[in-house]
Design a protein around this motif. Structure first.
Motif, mmCIF file in Angstrom:
data_model
loop_
_atom_site.group_PDB
_atom_site.id
_atom_site.type_symbol
_atom_site.label_atom_id
_atom_site.label_comp_id
_atom_site.label_asym_id
_atom_site.label_seq_id
_atom_site.Cartn_x
_atom_site.Cartn_y
_atom_site.Cartn_z
ATOM 1 N N MET A 16 14.066 0.102 -5.701
ATOM 2 C CA MET A 16 14.792 -0.091 -4.442
ATOM 3 C C MET A 16 13.853 -0.616 -3.365
ATOM 4 S SD MET A 16 17.703 -0.027 -3.217
ATOM 5 C CE MET A 16 19.033 1.101 -3.114
ATOM 6 N N GLU A 17 12.637 -0.112 -3.325
ATOM 7 C CA GLU A 17 11.651 -0.598 -2.349
ATOM 8 C C GLU A 17 11.319 -2.051 -2.623
ATOM 9 O OE1 GLU A 17 9.337 3.576 -1.462
ATOM 10 O OE2 GLU A 17 8.187 1.848 -2.103
ATOM 11 N N ASP A 18 11.214 -2.405 -3.895
ATOM 12 C CA ASP A 18 10.956 -3.805 -4.236
ATOM 13 C C ASP A 18 12.102 -4.687 -3.755
ATOM 14 O OD1 ASP A 18 8.561 -3.129 -5.387
ATOM 15 O OD2 ASP A 18 9.320 -3.165 -7.461
ATOM 16 N N ARG A 19 13.313 -4.186 -3.917
ATOM 17 C CA ARG A 19 14.482 -4.948 -3.443
ATOM 18 C C ARG A 19 14.439 -5.105 -1.929
ATOM 19 N NH1 ARG A 19 18.966 -1.858 -6.860
ATOM 20 N NH2 ARG A 19 18.426 -2.654 -8.923
ATOM 21 N N VAL B 195 11.088 -7.539 16.495
ATOM 22 C CA VAL B 195 11.024 -6.202 17.082
ATOM 23 C C VAL B 195 11.817 -5.228 16.218
ATOM 24 C CG1 VAL B 195 11.814 -4.814 19.047
ATOM 25 C CG2 VAL B 195 10.571 -6.933 19.441
ATOM 26 N N LYS B 196 13.004 -5.660 15.815
ATOM 27 C CA LYS B 196 13.844 -4.801 14.979
ATOM 28 C C LYS B 196 13.169 -4.515 13.640
ATOM 29 C CE LYS B 196 18.565 -4.248 13.350
ATOM 30 N NZ LYS B 196 19.919 -4.774 13.425
ATOM 31 N N LEU B 197 12.569 -5.550 13.041
ATOM 32 C CA LEU B 197 11.871 -5.371 11.766
ATOM 33 C C LEU B 197 10.721 -4.391 11.929
ATOM 34 C CD1 LEU B 197 11.469 -6.176 8.813
ATOM 35 C CD2 LEU B 197 10.048 -8.069 9.622
ATOM 36 N N THR B 198 9.965 -4.519 13.006
ATOM 37 C CA THR B 198 8.843 -3.611 13.253
ATOM 38 C C THR B 198 9.346 -2.179 13.403
ATOM 39 O OG1 THR B 198 7.649 -5.391 14.351
ATOM 40 C CG2 THR B 198 6.908 -3.155 14.793
ATOM 41 N N GLU B 199 10.445 -2.015 14.138
ATOM 42 C CA GLU B 199 11.009 -0.678 14.302
ATOM 43 C C GLU B 199 11.444 -0.099 12.957
ATOM 44 O OE1 GLU B 199 12.854 -1.451 18.773
ATOM 45 O OE2 GLU B 199 14.201 -1.174 17.080
ATOM 46 N N MET B 200 12.059 -0.950 12.139
ATOM 47 C CA MET B 200 12.521 -0.493 10.823
ATOM 48 C C MET B 200 11.342 -0.095 9.940
ATOM 49 S SD MET B 200 15.589 -3.241 10.215
ATOM 50 C CE MET B 200 16.059 -2.641 8.610
ATOM 51 N N VAL B 201 10.285 -0.870 9.983
ATOM 52 C CA VAL B 201 9.091 -0.558 9.181
ATOM 53 C C VAL B 201 8.478 0.748 9.663
ATOM 54 C CG1 VAL B 201 6.724 -1.306 8.713
ATOM 55 C CG2 VAL B 201 8.593 -2.923 8.486
ATOM 56 N N ASN B 202 8.404 0.921 10.972
ATOM 57 C CA ASN B 202 7.845 2.162 11.527
ATOM 58 C C ASN B 202 8.690 3.367 11.145
ATOM 59 O OD1 ASN B 202 5.712 0.832 12.697
ATOM 60 N ND2 ASN B 202 6.709 0.612 14.690
ATOM 61 N N GLU B 203 10.007 3.215 11.257
ATOM 62 C CA GLU B 203 10.900 4.312 10.885
ATOM 63 C C GLU B 203 10.762 4.626 9.399
ATOM 64 O OE1 GLU B 203 13.504 7.390 11.144
ATOM 65 O OE2 GLU B 203 12.558 6.294 12.770
ATOM 66 N N VAL C 37 0.849 -1.196 0.000
ATOM 67 C CA VAL C 37 0.000 0.000 0.000
ATOM 68 C C VAL C 37 0.877 1.236 0.000
ATOM 69 C CG1 VAL C 37 -1.607 1.334 1.409
ATOM 70 C CG2 VAL C 37 -1.997 -1.101 1.071
ATOM 71 N N LYS C 38 1.931 1.213 0.800
ATOM 72 C CA LYS C 38 2.832 2.353 0.867
ATOM 73 C C LYS C 38 3.547 2.559 -0.469
ATOM 74 C CE LYS C 38 3.796 1.544 5.688
ATOM 75 N NZ LYS C 38 4.795 1.017 6.578
ATOM 76 N N ASN C 39 3.898 1.475 -1.102
ATOM 77 C CA ASN C 39 4.670 1.547 -2.347
ATOM 78 C C ASN C 39 3.828 2.004 -3.535
ATOM 79 O OD1 ASN C 39 6.886 0.713 -1.002
ATOM 80 N ND2 ASN C 39 6.771 -1.419 -1.638
ATOM 81 N N SER C 40 2.534 1.799 -3.495
ATOM 82 C CA SER C 40 1.710 2.118 -4.669
ATOM 83 C C SER C 40 1.689 3.621 -4.898
ATOM 84 C CB SER C 40 0.292 1.566 -4.495
ATOM 85 O OG SER C 40 -0.317 2.159 -3.385
ATOM 86 N N MET D 233 4.040 5.807 -4.740
ATOM 87 C CA MET D 233 4.978 6.639 -3.984
ATOM 88 C C MET D 233 6.407 6.327 -4.407
ATOM 89 S SD MET D 233 3.928 6.827 -0.075
ATOM 90 C CE MET D 233 2.323 6.315 0.430
ATOM 91 N N LEU D 234 7.286 7.274 -4.156
ATOM 92 C CA LEU D 234 8.704 7.093 -4.426
ATOM 93 C C LEU D 234 9.417 6.897 -3.104
ATOM 94 C CD1 LEU D 234 9.306 9.895 -7.046
ATOM 95 C CD2 LEU D 234 8.984 7.473 -7.483
ATOM 96 N N SER D 235 10.500 6.138 -3.114
ATOM 97 C CA SER D 235 11.262 5.938 -1.884
ATOM 98 C C SER D 235 12.167 7.133 -1.661
ATOM 99 C CB SER D 235 12.080 4.656 -1.986
ATOM 100 O OG SER D 235 13.107 4.825 -2.925
ATOM 101 N N ASN D 236 12.943 7.061 -0.601
ATOM 102 C CA ASN D 236 13.826 8.171 -0.245
ATOM 103 C C ASN D 236 14.769 8.537 -1.383
ATOM 104 O OD1 ASN D 236 12.675 8.333 2.233
ATOM 105 N ND2 ASN D 236 14.220 7.028 3.220
ATOM 106 N N ASN D 237 15.248 7.558 -2.095
ATOM 107 C CA ASN D 237 16.183 7.858 -3.178
ATOM 108 C C ASN D 237 15.458 7.980 -4.516
ATOM 109 O OD1 ASN D 237 15.560 5.257 -3.705
ATOM 110 N ND2 ASN D 237 17.635 4.442 -3.494
ATOM 111 N N GLY D 238 14.132 7.937 -4.507
ATOM 112 C CA GLY D 238 13.353 8.157 -5.710
ATOM 113 C C GLY D 238 13.195 6.930 -6.578
ATOM 114 N N SER D 239 13.493 5.741 -6.091
ATOM 115 C CA SER D 239 13.453 4.533 -6.918
ATOM 116 C C SER D 239 12.482 3.510 -6.343
ATOM 117 C CB SER D 239 14.848 3.921 -7.001
ATOM 118 O OG SER D 239 14.789 2.657 -7.619
ATOM 119 N N PRO D 240 11.352 3.265 -7.047
ATOM 120 C CA PRO D 240 10.442 2.221 -6.556
ATOM 121 C C PRO D 240 11.092 0.839 -6.639
ATOM 122 C CG PRO D 240 9.564 3.275 -8.550
ATOM 123 C CD PRO D 240 10.845 3.942 -8.211
#
Length: 166
Positions: A26-29, A138-146, A12-15, A17-24
């Protein structure tokens, strides 16, 4: 279940939207790497569970054999008590059977103890992996939240930039 929810959140977030570096891409990776890590983690967890069950089955099998030998020994002892008459030859045969049973029981008992130790070690490894899994989740959840916070911040900045252009 939790993985599916996180995966859906990422989609949902990826649809659109662009990631921080502007590459969708990268998000797929990143999403693929997350899936790969979770898949590897599940495989390790299943392997530990399988080994735990194998050790447990082997210990149970040895315990069953030890119980059978113990019953056999008790029967032999009962026969020996029944032979209270001075039939020395028959008593000698029964004593030899008892000695044989005792010799067979000793390695089975040692094997049983060894398998119990292996089972305890496998259980400790299993518990350690469960703790590791919890930490990773826990770490994964934190990373997703960040990641979500950063995306929202970028989206707000883009929105302000678009508003200022109009």
């Amino acid at each position: 279940m939790e993985y599916q929810q996180q995966s859906q959140m990422l989609r949902v977030k990826n649809s659109g939207m662009l990631s921080n570096n502007g590459s969708p891409v990268m998000e797929d990776r990143e999403e693929e790497m997350t899936r790969s890590v979770l898949s590897a983690f599940r495989a390790k967890e299943e392997e530990i569970e399988r080994k735990k069950m194998e050790v447990k089955e082997r210990v149970q099998a040895h315990l069953g054999r030890v119980e059978e030998e113990t019953k056999r020994l008790a029967e032999i002892r009962e026969e020996l008590h029944a032979l209270a008459d001075p039939m020395r030859k028959e008593v000698s045969i029964v004593r030899k059977k008892i000695d044989l049973a005792n010799r067979e029981l000793k390695p089975l008992g040692l094997t049983c103890q060894k398998k119990e130790r292996e089972y305890k070690e496998a259980l400790e490894a299993f518990n350690e992996k469960n703790r590791e899994k919890a930490q990773l989740l826990v770490k994964l959840t934190e990373m997703v939240n960040e990641s979500e916070r950063m995306r929202m911040k970028k989206l707000q900045e883009l929105s302000k930039n678009i508003d200022s252009l109009q």
